[in-house]
Scaffold this active site. Sequence first.
Site, PDB file in Angstrom:
ATOM      1  N   ARG A   1     112.448   6.956  93.394  1.00  0.00           N
ATOM      2  CA  ARG A   1     112.095   6.400  94.712  1.00  0.00           C
ATOM      3  C   ARG A   1     113.059   5.313  95.133  1.00  0.00           C
ATOM      4  O   ARG A   1     113.219   5.033  96.312  1.00  0.00           O
ATOM      5  CB  ARG A   1     110.679   5.812  94.658  1.00  0.00           C
ATOM      6  CG  ARG A   1     109.615   6.865  94.604  1.00  0.00           C
ATOM      7  CD  ARG A   1     108.261   6.244  94.473  1.00  0.00           C
ATOM      8  NE  ARG A   1     108.038   5.232  95.476  1.00  0.00           N
ATOM      9  CZ  ARG A   1     107.083   4.307  95.400  1.00  0.00           C
ATOM     10  NH1 ARG A   1     106.280   4.304  94.373  1.00  0.00           N
ATOM     11  NH2 ARG A   1     106.933   3.434  96.353  1.00  0.00           N
TER      12      ARG A   1
ATOM     13  N   ASP B   1     105.920  -0.546  91.317  1.00  0.00           N
ATOM     14  CA  ASP B   1     105.653  -1.535  92.361  1.00  0.00           C
ATOM     15  C   ASP B   1     105.934  -2.948  91.878  1.00  0.00           C
ATOM     16  O   ASP B   1     106.605  -3.732  92.532  1.00  0.00           O
ATOM     17  CB  ASP B   1     104.167  -1.489  92.728  1.00  0.00           C
ATOM     18  CG  ASP B   1     103.957  -0.686  93.974  1.00  0.00           C
ATOM     19  OD1 ASP B   1     104.941  -0.451  94.684  1.00  0.00           O
ATOM     20  OD2 ASP B   1     102.796  -0.305  94.214  1.00  0.00           O
TER      21      ASP B   1
ATOM     22  N   ASP C   1     104.506   6.511 100.740  1.00  0.00           N
ATOM     23  CA  ASP C   1     103.959   7.537  99.860  1.00  0.00           C
ATOM     24  C   ASP C   1     103.355   8.600 100.770  1.00  0.00           C
ATOM     25  O   ASP C   1     102.893   8.293 101.867  1.00  0.00           O
ATOM     26  CB  ASP C   1     102.877   6.901  98.987  1.00  0.00           C
ATOM     27  CG  ASP C   1     102.321   7.889  97.994  1.00  0.00           C
ATOM     28  OD1 ASP C   1     102.709   7.807  96.834  1.00  0.00           O
ATOM     29  OD2 ASP C   1     101.506   8.740  98.398  1.00  0.00           O
TER      30      ASP C   1
END
Lengths: 857, 675
Positions: free
Chosen positions: B480, B585, B496
């Site tokens: 990502r 994250d 997402d």
Amino acid sequence: MLSVFEESAGYRSVLSLERLPDPQRTHVMWATSKDFGMSGLRFGTLYTENQDVATAVASLCRYHGLSGLVQYQMAQLLRDRDWINQVYLPENHARLKAAHTYVSEELRALGIPFLSRGAGFFIWVDLRKECEKEAVCVIMCASVKYNIRGPALIPRMKTKHRIYYITLFSIVLLGLIATGMFQFWPHSIESSNDWNVEKRSVRDVPVVRLPADSPIPERGDLSCRMHTCFDVYRCGFNPKNKIKVYIYALKKYVDDFGVPVSNTISREYNELLTAISDSDYYTDDINRACLFVPSIDVLNQNTLRIKETAQALAQLSRWDRGTNHLLFNMLPGGPPDYNTALDVPRDRALLAGGGFSTWTYRQGYDVSIPVYSPLSAEVDLPEKGPGPRRYFLISSQVGLHPEYREDLEALQVKHGESVLVLDKCTNLSEGGLSIRKRCHKHQVFDYPQVLQEATFCVVLRGARLGQAILSDVLQAGCVPVVIADSYILPFSEVLDWKRASVVVPEEKMSDVYSILQSIPQRQIEEMQRQARWFWEAYFQSIKAIALATLQIINDRIYPYAAISYEEWNDPPAVKWGSVSNPLFLPLIPPQSQGFTAIVLTYDRVESLFRVITEVSKVPSLSKLLVVWNNQNKNPPEDSLWPKIRVPLKVVRTAENKLSNRFFPYDEIETEAVLAIDDDIIMLTSDELQFGYEVWREFPDRLVGYPGRLHLWDHEMNKWKYESEWTNEVSMVLTGAAFYHKYFNYLYTYKMPGDIKNWVDAHMNCEDIAMNFLVANVTGKAVIKVTPRKKFKCPECTAIDGLSLDQTHMVERSECINKFASVFGTMPLKVVEHRADPVLYKDDFPEKLKSFPNIGSL
Amino acid sequence: MQSWRRRKSLWLALSASWLLLVLLGGFSLLRLALPPRPRPGAPQGWPRWLDAELLQSFSQAGELPEDAASPQAPHGGSCNWGACFDTSKCRGDGLKVFVYPASGPISETHHRILASIEGSRFHTFSPAGACLLLLLSLDAQTGECSSMPLQWNRGRNHLVLRLHPAPCPKTFQLGQAMVAEASPTVDSFRPGFDVALPFLPEAHPLRGGAPGQLQQHSPQPGIALLALEEERGGWRTADTGSSACPWDARCEQDPGPGQTQRGETLPNATFCLISGHRPEAASRFLQALQAGCIPVLLSPRWELPFSEVIDWTKAAIVADERLPLQVLAALQEMSPARVLALRQQTQFLWDAYFSSVEKVIHTTLEVIQDRIFGTSAHPSLLWNSPPGALLALSTFSTSPQDFPFYHLQQGSRPEGRFSALIWVGPPGQPPLKLIQAVAGSQHCAQILVLWSNERPLPSSWPETAMPLTVIDGHRKVSDRFFPYSTIRTDAILSLDARSSLSTSEVDFAFVVWQSFPERMVGFLTSSHFWDEAHGGWGYTAERTNEFSMVLTTAAFYHRYYHTLFTHSLPKALRTLADEAPTCVDVLMNFLVAAVTKLPPIKVPYGKQRQEAAPLASGGPGPRPKPQAPAPNCVNQIAAAFGHMPLLSSRLRLDPVLFKDPVSVQRKKYRSLEKP
């Protein structure tokens, strides 16, 4: 303006013109004798841009001084603007007008032509016709002479004697006047430059004979550093942080047989010494000098005799092993091995040399300078914008070593059209211009113009490391590809050559094309711009080279006043566009420090006390400062003030000025300052505490409550102030705002132009000025916190009606326009956000929120 | 009679006038005849020669030596970069470093330093493929100095790293090797070849390191102007008013009110005077830097650390010890603006390059890499302004405008467009609604779909005006944050597939991001906290009054962070993220916070009030809210960083008229408020 009595006539001051038509020959004079009818009082002003006139007149002042009393009276008179504007001028104009009317009517009645103008104290009368008719004017003139002056001066005598005496007197008088002229005029002209500097021939300078056995300085000491070889005590006493440079007088040195040691002086060295002499560094007092520049020209080693030149240096009056002596040399070394530094023994003298290598350069002591290219002055190459050019790589040097030339030609074969390798022209008919021509096979190119056709230009080592072509390349805005191992680039101590050049090791010469190809286009354009800027600032003239050298030495001696990297390296366009935030370190101040509230008050004691009580409930408050702006009234007694948990200080001011609110008081001990008006009672404790928390996250911004906006009014073509209910903000009101205390210092001492005085005079817009200041210096927008839109309490709205509101808006718009013109730009930044507590108006239990009572609109 | 008297007086007057005339005129003539002496007032400049135009030029045009010298052989004994370093091995992926394994037993510190270099992006295990061979000479105290290594080759392309200046008996000739040592003397230092290191104390932390001590930007009122280093260690503060030359023992009669702070305490003063004679004083230099006390170096005989790249004039003052009064006066009169700038720069430099051994070593390697890179090295601005060259990679770009940090200094603005990067993990439904919402934004430039699941790519995608690119990922979560070359805008909206956003929310968040291009701007938040019970860091996604992280399943940030994530993080951390997807994250938030030293920014999110479970509502995913997001993940990452960079914020940025009781027609982002 003072003598323009005709109301319809417009007045425009000469000084308000954008520029004077011929500044050297336009002189503006004004004196009190006419406008104030004070002809005996020799008081006047002269505005001129002509330095010669100014100095000449200034020297006359010595004989026409004004007494202190008169000066004081004049100052009082001129300062009394109210009297001048409201009493004197109207009355004076009325009388002038009356007198003018009377005289012009009389003249009209007599039929005498005249010019009628709405200004001035005189009337231009045409008496030619009258004079022809009768001898009126003769009589008039004569009567003046005979009746008034005549009898007093000249005794009644026989005509013969009289004529005789008159002649005698006139001669004496003329003589006296002439003498007076002599006495005064030369003085004034003498102090101007042209007269002062002797105009002599270089051939007439004194000759100095050097005995063959006169001492020779030692060779240069390679371990010299500023703190070992430089006598800094000579530079100690200078409040301006500027070194003083002395230049030895020019002499011609000959040896025992009368053979000159060198050419007396070259054109460039003469220019260089002239530039130093004209600069602020220069002093003619050898005892006050910190740096000594010999007038012995060593720019080119090939033109001098080494031993004898060294002897000449050694006999300079302050030589002292060369301490604090600066030699300029651009072409060092000689055949066959071409040393990279001047071969003349010079002991401790500093060397500003072109073509240093890492082996000879004494870092931090010597200065590496460019080799001046005479083409800089000869050829005018207009700046060519950055971008792709016809050739990618060009080599225009002649006299390259065959090995290098082979390498270059191999490149040309490999990459074809985009590489151009030039050489001397062999078949040109006229030989004179051959230095301005280059050839490739049979194609002839103009040099240095051809450099503007290339993106990259090769600067290869020749016999010497320093090459004049570097200057030509930079002038053409071509990026130099420096292929000369160990070469110290010019001014490398301060200039960042990575931004303007590509340095390629000699052994990588065959890869040069691929190395250059890997540079992104954007960076190439940046380099082209930078190259041209370096040339303009530091290469283009001998003067630029000399001053940059002295500045570098100056910066070493006064490091705390040194010029920064940005000032040396950023081109003007970047300097203007960039903002250097004074609070650039991302730092969240500790909450424990708290903030200081500053309440500006005049006499609203009751409301003030309420504000104090409210603010003291805010947990992070650490001190409260009341600025008592009323000089006619004492603040209430200590016992009457509300009792609060933090220290409360009252500061009394000397004058009722709005700027007192933004003064950096010594009493402010925290970094955060809350400016709050004495009538802001509607803010809740949660609201204020939250404001402080937001300020901690944005310590370099103004954090306030009601936001305001500036807008461009397309109809009026100017800025407009917009009040509440917009989707954007660009300002916050400082009726209650948090900010860093450093901005108080800026507001008080660094506010541009006359804004501070203007605000104090108008008693308005101090908050807009603060918004401008902070946005200008940080380049960032304000932070508006919480939904609050105005400070007015609902019950107060009745007092100020709509009209008052409108004049208020007009005034505030005026402020924005005024400030924008003073700042020269519109620094305010518009944003669409405000800061609320994380859970503001979220569906969440109120009692769990940190700031439940965030107030209303 | 009367006429005679009158005539007599007349004659008298006449002769008097004549006398006056002769006197005055005579003087003037005299003055003309004799050349004027220079008057003391006006300076006598360099003469303007009448024949200045006729003077010859110093170099005759076209005077070029015919016998151009052949390429010079390097001087023996001394080295410089061009002569003694072979860059041909370093083409390709920049600097690759091989570290000689230690011979014999090594200390714990040595071991950890080795591990730190091995974990870095510079390291290689093959000495043949390396372009720099690093010889650690660390354990001075053990007395064991490294012997001549195998691949020595006269020291070519070698770097001898001496962290502590305890002199090692020279067992072999250094030859062409570069030396990186603490505070080298100016005379032995070879500029552009050797590297000057800071003088590190024995107990310098390996990683992370203590932050700078500066609590506030401007000096506290009332603190001492000067602190003087004592020879026995410690600092003594001095008031400049009390003695004229406070650091000269000869003229000091009374120590006065100055206090002596013993031991390793940091000085509390605006300026710290440091002697330039003893190299040990160099360790004081670092102390002063950490304390935010502006170092004033008196005629230093040693090279300042990393002077090749760091512009020390911005953080320290180098003064001449021979002019004490001038220096003192200059310090006293220094403008508050300059003091402010110097103080902040000390903190930035300390934190960026000096606070840990790891940073010092990485900086050394970065300096050498910059030499190899030549034109694509860090510009000076990147070295000398936050966040520093270790965090601003020159492999990303050499133009400062491309980074999110330098817009102010460059006078540039972030771009007005963004790219949406939608990650489609399992179960792999094409996010049609989301694409519609994002494509509706006026600021959107392109949409990228990162397909990262087992299902085949769908053949058809919704019709939008936006260019839509589909990237087939490697099914790794760290994908990502890969710097895809197809991303053409500065701003990235990371999404997402299961996120749900409205166009209005996207628009507003992007406008906010433009004001804070270096931060992450997100919709959903979480926080870290110190868990006393477990003695570690905890993680919560509960809604609280403050937050320290935003979820990258819906957040704006700068494209540069993809490069930083992929190229600067140690491999171990990226592997951790791949293995525990919930950590990605946290890792990204750590990275951005470590760079910016600021908290992220939260903007309003409409759905939050509606339902408790936001964005990811079903199935396992990158951010399954109900599952515990592995608190040890925060601890692991914090340990790898060496400190806790996360910071908390207590505010949310809303539109100016957000939820104000005014007509909706006035509001620009009205749909943000829809229930």
